[in-house]
Design a protein around this motif. Sequence first.
Motif, PDB file in Angstrom:
ATOM      1  N   GLU A 133      -7.908  -2.793 -10.963  1.00 19.64           N
ATOM      2  CA  GLU A 133      -7.249  -2.268  -9.768  1.00 19.64           C
ATOM      3  C   GLU A 133      -7.762  -3.029  -8.568  1.00 19.64           C
ATOM      4  O   GLU A 133      -8.829  -3.651  -8.622  1.00 19.64           O
ATOM      5  N   GLY A 134      -6.979  -2.985  -7.499  1.00 19.42           N
ATOM      6  CA  GLY A 134      -7.395  -3.647  -6.272  1.00 19.42           C
ATOM      7  C   GLY A 134      -7.140  -2.762  -5.076  1.00 19.42           C
ATOM      8  O   GLY A 134      -6.143  -2.029  -5.043  1.00 19.42           O
ATOM      9  N   PHE A 135      -8.032  -2.833  -4.096  1.00 24.49           N
ATOM     10  CA  PHE A 135      -7.810  -2.132  -2.836  1.00 24.49           C
ATOM     11  C   PHE A 135      -7.237  -3.138  -1.847  1.00 24.49           C
ATOM     12  O   PHE A 135      -7.862  -4.154  -1.536  1.00 24.49           O
ATOM     13  N   PHE A 136      -6.041  -2.857  -1.386  1.00 27.24           N
ATOM     14  CA  PHE A 136      -5.331  -3.719  -0.451  1.00 27.24           C
ATOM     15  C   PHE A 136      -5.424  -3.075   0.930  1.00 27.24           C
ATOM     16  O   PHE A 136      -4.876  -2.003   1.163  1.00 27.24           O
ATOM     17  N   LYS A 137      -6.167  -3.743   1.821  1.00 25.72           N
ATOM     18  CA  LYS A 137      -6.494  -3.201   3.134  1.00 25.72           C
ATOM     19  C   LYS A 137      -5.473  -3.636   4.179  1.00 25.72           C
ATOM     20  O   LYS A 137      -5.091  -4.812   4.231  1.00 25.72           O
ATOM     21  N   THR A 196       3.036 -11.601   1.432  1.00 26.50           N
ATOM     22  CA  THR A 196       3.232 -10.372   2.191  1.00 26.50           C
ATOM     23  C   THR A 196       2.008 -10.098   3.061  1.00 26.50           C
ATOM     24  O   THR A 196       0.948 -10.678   2.861  1.00 26.50           O
ATOM     25  N   ARG A 197       2.208  -9.180   4.007  1.00 24.55           N
ATOM     26  CA  ARG A 197       1.073  -8.635   4.749  1.00 24.55           C
ATOM     27  C   ARG A 197       1.052  -7.141   4.471  1.00 24.55           C
ATOM     28  O   ARG A 197       2.090  -6.525   4.184  1.00 24.55           O
ATOM     29  N   ILE A 198      -0.127  -6.564   4.538  1.00 23.05           N
ATOM     30  CA  ILE A 198      -0.293  -5.148   4.220  1.00 23.05           C
ATOM     31  C   ILE A 198      -0.051  -4.308   5.474  1.00 23.05           C
ATOM     32  O   ILE A 198      -0.732  -4.461   6.485  1.00 23.05           O
ATOM     33  N   ILE A 199       0.934  -3.421   5.379  1.00 23.38           N
ATOM     34  CA  ILE A 199       1.294  -2.513   6.465  1.00 23.38           C
ATOM     35  C   ILE A 199       0.522  -1.203   6.312  1.00 23.38           C
ATOM     36  O   ILE A 199       0.089  -0.605   7.281  1.00 23.38           O
ATOM     37  N   TRP A 228      -3.845 -12.816   8.808  1.00 21.98           N
ATOM     38  CA  TRP A 228      -2.797 -13.821   8.953  1.00 21.98           C
ATOM     39  C   TRP A 228      -1.569 -13.353   8.199  1.00 21.98           C
ATOM     40  O   TRP A 228      -1.547 -12.240   7.669  1.00 21.98           O
ATOM     41  N   HIS A 229      -0.531 -14.167   8.129  1.00 23.84           N
ATOM     42  CA  HIS A 229       0.743 -13.719   7.557  1.00 23.84           C
ATOM     43  C   HIS A 229       0.813 -13.846   6.033  1.00 23.84           C
ATOM     44  O   HIS A 229       1.744 -13.343   5.429  1.00 23.84           O
ATOM     45  N   ARG A 230      -0.166 -14.511   5.401  1.00 27.46           N
ATOM     46  CA  ARG A 230      -0.137 -14.675   3.935  1.00 27.46           C
ATOM     47  C   ARG A 230      -1.312 -13.946   3.297  1.00 27.46           C
ATOM     48  O   ARG A 230      -2.122 -14.520   2.598  1.00 27.46           O
ATOM     49  N   GLN A 231      -1.391 -12.647   3.544  1.00 27.93           N
ATOM     50  CA  GLN A 231      -2.516 -11.849   3.064  1.00 27.93           C
ATOM     51  C   GLN A 231      -2.491 -11.660   1.551  1.00 27.93           C
ATOM     52  O   GLN A 231      -3.541 -11.605   0.914  1.00 27.93           O
ATOM     53  N   ILE A 266       4.390  -0.772  -3.052  1.00 28.44           N
ATOM     54  CA  ILE A 266       3.755  -1.205  -4.295  1.00 28.44           C
ATOM     55  C   ILE A 266       2.521  -0.346  -4.477  1.00 28.44           C
ATOM     56  O   ILE A 266       1.592  -0.405  -3.663  1.00 28.44           O
ATOM     57  N   GLY A 267       2.521   0.473  -5.544  1.00 31.01           N
ATOM     58  CA  GLY A 267       1.426   1.423  -5.718  1.00 31.01           C
ATOM     59  C   GLY A 267       1.354   2.295  -4.484  1.00 31.01           C
ATOM     60  O   GLY A 267       2.365   2.821  -4.023  1.00 31.01           O
ATOM     61  N   ALA A 268       0.149   2.425  -3.919  1.00 29.30           N
ATOM     62  CA  ALA A 268      -0.038   3.244  -2.721  1.00 29.30           C
ATOM     63  C   ALA A 268       0.185   2.455  -1.432  1.00 29.30           C
ATOM     64  O   ALA A 268       0.105   3.015  -0.346  1.00 29.30           O
ATOM     65  N   THR A 269       0.471   1.162  -1.531  1.00 31.42           N
ATOM     66  CA  THR A 269       0.591   0.314  -0.337  1.00 31.42           C
ATOM     67  C   THR A 269       2.033   0.186   0.150  1.00 31.42           C
ATOM     68  O   THR A 269       2.978   0.447  -0.597  1.00 31.42           O
ATOM     69  N   ILE A 270       2.137  -0.248   1.389  1.00 31.33           N
ATOM     70  CA  ILE A 270       3.415  -0.734   1.919  1.00 31.33           C
ATOM     71  C   ILE A 270       3.136  -2.159   2.383  1.00 31.33           C
ATOM     72  O   ILE A 270       2.164  -2.413   3.104  1.00 31.33           O
ATOM     73  N   GLN A 271       3.985  -3.097   1.939  1.00 32.04           N
ATOM     74  CA  GLN A 271       3.816  -4.507   2.261  1.00 32.04           C
ATOM     75  C   GLN A 271       5.113  -5.048   2.842  1.00 32.04           C
ATOM     76  O   GLN A 271       6.188  -4.556   2.522  1.00 32.04           O
ATOM     77  N   GLU A 272       4.984  -6.074   3.684  1.00 32.39           N
ATOM     78  CA  GLU A 272       6.145  -6.709   4.297  1.00 32.39           C
ATOM     79  C   GLU A 272       6.179  -8.179   3.898  1.00 32.39           C
ATOM     80  O   GLU A 272       5.175  -8.882   4.032  1.00 32.39           O
TER      81      GLU A 272
END
Length: 143
Positions: free
Chosen positions: A22-26, A126-129, A40-43, A90-96
Amino acid sequence: MAKVISINISEIKGVIKTPINEGFFKEEHGLEGDGHAGKWHRQVSLLAQESIDKMIEFGVPDLTPGKFAENITTEGIVLHELPIGTRLKIGATIQEVTQIGKECHKGCAIKNEVGKCIMPTEGIFTRIIKSGIIRPGDTIEIM
């Protein structure tokens, strides 16, 4: 249904990544502990298993998730056709979606080892929202 196949990490950019459970996406950072993360824009980088399968059909052996240095390997979604600005849950995240494809840098470890890289045409960034944990098997929804 679109889903996550693998979460992959490496401490530095431009090298093959290792799958993790698993990964934590901040938010506004990316995958914690990954060399690609930052403000940056390519997180986060994503690549579809279907794209990897194309390379296998071309005769490139031993391709597994992370070999193209993608953070998230997906299945069931055509990533490179998503418009920039598309939001994904994606999972618990929102990404753009911020970028489609990229230019391989000189001396790219992936291109050197694999022979060709599919990220320049079919990988996305993507970047993490919204922060959260992502695990293999999590669903991917276009918002």
